[in-house]
Design a protein around this motif. Structure first.
Motif, PDB file in Angstrom:
ATOM      1  N   THR A  62     -26.095  22.816  21.389  1.00 52.17           N
ATOM      2  CA  THR A  62     -26.893  23.947  21.856  1.00 52.17           C
ATOM      3  C   THR A  62     -26.009  25.172  22.083  1.00 52.17           C
ATOM      4  OG1 THR A  62     -26.673  23.063  24.090  1.00 52.17           O
ATOM      5  CG2 THR A  62     -28.705  22.582  22.936  1.00 52.17           C
ATOM      6  N   VAL A  63     -24.829  24.961  22.650  1.00 54.12           N
ATOM      7  CA  VAL A  63     -23.939  26.105  22.885  1.00 54.12           C
ATOM      8  C   VAL A  63     -23.491  26.699  21.553  1.00 54.12           C
ATOM      9  CG1 VAL A  63     -21.697  26.781  23.827  1.00 54.12           C
ATOM     10  CG2 VAL A  63     -23.202  25.313  25.164  1.00 54.12           C
ATOM     11  N   ARG A  64     -23.225  25.823  20.604  1.00 61.94           N
ATOM     12  CA  ARG A  64     -22.831  26.298  19.272  1.00 61.94           C
ATOM     13  C   ARG A  64     -23.955  27.113  18.633  1.00 61.94           C
ATOM     14  NH1 ARG A  64     -18.909  24.890  15.570  1.00 61.94           N
ATOM     15  NH2 ARG A  64     -18.082  23.309  16.979  1.00 61.94           N
ATOM     16  N   ALA A  65     -25.193  26.644  18.801  1.00 59.08           N
ATOM     17  CA  ALA A  65     -26.335  27.358  18.221  1.00 59.08           C
ATOM     18  C   ALA A  65     -26.457  28.756  18.824  1.00 59.08           C
ATOM     19  CB  ALA A  65     -27.617  26.564  18.450  1.00 59.08           C
ATOM     20  N   ILE A  66     -26.150  28.883  20.110  1.00 60.59           N
ATOM     21  CA  ILE A  66     -26.236  30.186  20.761  1.00 60.59           C
ATOM     22  C   ILE A  66     -25.118  31.108  20.247  1.00 60.59           C
ATOM     23  CG2 ILE A  66     -25.989  31.346  22.998  1.00 60.59           C
ATOM     24  CD1 ILE A  66     -27.400  28.818  24.201  1.00 60.59           C
ATOM     25  N   PHE A  67     -23.927  30.583  20.106  1.00 65.06           N
ATOM     26  CA  PHE A  67     -22.832  31.369  19.530  1.00 65.06           C
ATOM     27  C   PHE A  67     -23.193  31.840  18.121  1.00 65.06           C
ATOM     28  CE2 PHE A  67     -18.730  31.585  21.838  1.00 65.06           C
ATOM     29  CZ  PHE A  67     -19.075  30.916  22.995  1.00 65.06           C
ATOM     30  N   LYS A  68     -23.798  30.927  17.369  1.00 61.87           N
ATOM     31  CA  LYS A  68     -24.114  31.243  15.974  1.00 61.87           C
ATOM     32  C   LYS A  68     -25.216  32.302  15.893  1.00 61.87           C
ATOM     33  CE  LYS A  68     -25.400  28.681  11.856  1.00 61.87           C
ATOM     34  NZ  LYS A  68     -25.995  27.417  11.427  1.00 61.87           N
ATOM     35  N   SER A  69     -26.226  32.123  16.735  1.00 63.02           N
ATOM     36  CA  SER A  69     -27.375  33.029  16.690  1.00 63.02           C
ATOM     37  C   SER A  69     -26.997  34.467  17.010  1.00 63.02           C
ATOM     38  CB  SER A  69     -28.427  32.537  17.686  1.00 63.02           C
ATOM     39  OG  SER A  69     -29.377  33.539  17.931  1.00 63.02           O
ATOM     40  N   THR A  70     -25.970  34.649  17.803  1.00 66.38           N
ATOM     41  CA  THR A  70     -25.563  35.999  18.204  1.00 66.38           C
ATOM     42  C   THR A  70     -24.398  36.528  17.378  1.00 66.38           C
ATOM     43  OG1 THR A  70     -24.181  34.927  19.876  1.00 66.38           O
ATOM     44  CG2 THR A  70     -26.311  35.754  20.592  1.00 66.38           C
ATOM     45  N   GLY A  71     -23.955  35.741  16.392  1.00 62.46           N
ATOM     46  CA  GLY A  71     -22.822  36.174  15.584  1.00 62.46           C
ATOM     47  C   GLY A  71     -21.484  36.037  16.293  1.00 62.46           C
ATOM     48  N   PHE A  72     -21.498  35.421  17.476  1.00 64.28           N
ATOM     49  CA  PHE A  72     -20.233  35.254  18.204  1.00 64.28           C
ATOM     50  C   PHE A  72     -19.295  34.280  17.491  1.00 64.28           C
ATOM     51  CE2 PHE A  72     -20.043  36.977  22.668  1.00 64.28           C
ATOM     52  CZ  PHE A  72     -20.964  37.971  22.422  1.00 64.28           C
TER      53      PHE A  72
END
Lengths: 195, 113
Positions: free
Chosen positions: B83-93
Motif C-alpha cells: 500500500t505504501v508503494r502504491a501511494i509513492f507510485k501514484s504521486t510520482g514519488f
C-alpha cells in the motif's frame, strides 16, 4: 445523498438500529446481514454509521479508526479499508485545516457510512467554505523533480487515485462529498495512477 | 510513532512504525531533523512496519530529500509495503525518491554495503 442534514445526532450515532455496534453484549455482529437481504425496506442500505467530527487535528485519526472498525465488523477487504483510510485522512485534514478559515458559523462536520449489497458509500459533510475538491483543487505536476516540487497539493490527487467514484454537491450551506467503492472487484492497488 | 535508529558508517536508518498521517507527520519531521544532520550523514527511512502514509507523510519525505540533496548527501527509503508503494507510485514519488527493496540494499546503494 445529502438530504438528512437536519438529522444530526451525537457523536457516532448509528443511523440504523440494526447496524453492528460491536461493543455491546448483544452479539450485534449477527444481526445486520439477514435483515439486509430479506424483507428489507430500502433497496440498498444494509448497515450504516454516522460519525460527528470535531474541528480538531486529532480527529481524522479517530474517524479513520472508527471507519476501519466498521469495515472489519462487516468483513470488508483490507483493500477497501486502506482506500478509505487514506482518503478520509486527506479530506478531513483539509477540511479541518483550511475549510473554516474566516468562517462565522460553528463548524459542523459529519461522516456517514452506508453499506449496501454491492458497494460502500461514505459521505463527508461540512459547513465550511464552499470547496469542490473535484474542480477547485490544483492538479499537481507529478513529473517534477524533487527540488522543483511544491510542498503540497497531493491529498486530493491521492483520493481521486484510490476511490472509484467521487461526487460533490453544495447543499444548504454544506459541502457534501460522497466516496463510493464497490465491494466486489476493487481496482488493483498497483495501478492507481491512470486517473 | 516509534522510531528505532540504526547506523552503519555515515548512513543513519530510521525504522518507522505505524501510520504516518496528518496527525503525526509534523512531529516525525521535527524528530528526524533533530536527530540527523545532512552535514554528517545520509538518511534512510525504513518503512517495513509502516502500514499507511498520507500526503502529509509524503511531504516529510520530500522535505528530507530536498534537504539532503541540497547538502550533497543522500536520502532514500526502503522496505515499502504494497500500500505504501502504491501511494509513492501514484504521486510520482517513486521517480524522485530512491526506493530500495531492503535495508541491506539501501546500505549497499549508499556505498556502505
Amino acid at each position: 445523498m445529502c438530504g438528512n442534514l437536519h438529522n444530526r445526532g451525537p457523536a457516532a450515532q448509528y443511523v440504523k438500529p440494526r447496524s453492528a455496534r460491536g461493543f455491546g453484549a448483544e452479539g450485534a455482529r449477527d444481526r445486520e446481514r439477514a435483515p439486509g437481504r430479506h424483507g428489507r425496506q430500502d433497496q440498498q442500505e444494509r448497515s450504516g454509521l454516522r460519525i460527528v467530527v470535531k474541528p480538531d487535528p486529532s480527529e481524522p485519526r479517530r474517524v479513520v479508526d472508527e471507519v476501519e472498525r466498521f469495515c472489519v465488523e462487516h468483513a470488508l477487504s483490507q483493500n477497501i479499508i486502506f482506500r478509505f483510510q487514506l482518503s478520509l485522512d486527506e479530506l478531513l485534514t483539509n477540511i479541518i485545516s483550511y475549510g473554516f478559515e474566516g468562517a462565522t458559523e460553528d463548524p459542523v462536520i459529519t461522516v456517514d457510512i452506508r453499506l449496501g449489497d454491492a458497494d460502500i458509500e461514505i459521505t463527508i459533510r461540512d459547513n465550511g467554505q464552499p470547496f469542490n475538491p473535484l474542480e477547485d483543487a490544483e492538479i499537481p505536476d507529478l513529473s517534477l523533480a524533487a527540488e522543483d516540487r511544491p510542498i503540497g497539493g497531493l491529498g486530493i490527487h491521492l483520493t481521486k487515485s484510490f476511490i472509484d467514484t467521487l461526487a460533490y454537491e453544495r447543499v444548504e450551506g454544506f459541502n457534501c462529498l460522497t466516496l463510493t467503492q464497490p465491494l466486489g472487484a476493487a481496482g488493483s492497488e498497483e495501478s492507481p495512477d491512470e486517473h | 510513532m516509534r522510531i528505532e535508529w540504526e547506523r552503519q558508517g555515515d548512513v543513519v536508518v530510521a525504522v518507522l512504525s505505524g501510520r504516518i498521517d496528518g496527525g503525526n507527520a509534523g512531529a516525525l519531521h521535527r524528530r528526524l531533523e533533530e536527530a540527523v544532520s545532512p552535514r554528517d550523514h545520509d538518511l534512510v527511512l525504513n518503512f517495513d512496519r509502516v502500514s499507511f502514509i498520507s500526503s502529509a507523510g509524503l511531504r516529510v519525505n520530500l522535505l528530507m530529500a530536498k534537504q539532503f540533496d541540497g547538502a550533497g548527501r543522500k536520502f532514500a527509503v526502503c522496505s515499502l509495503s504494497g500500500t505504501v508503494r502504491a501511494i509513492f507510485k501514484s504521486t510520482g514519488f517513486d521517480r524522485v525518491i530512491a526506493i530500495h527493496e531492503s535495508q541491506a540494499d539501501a546500505f549497499e546503494a549508499l556505498g556502505n554495503g
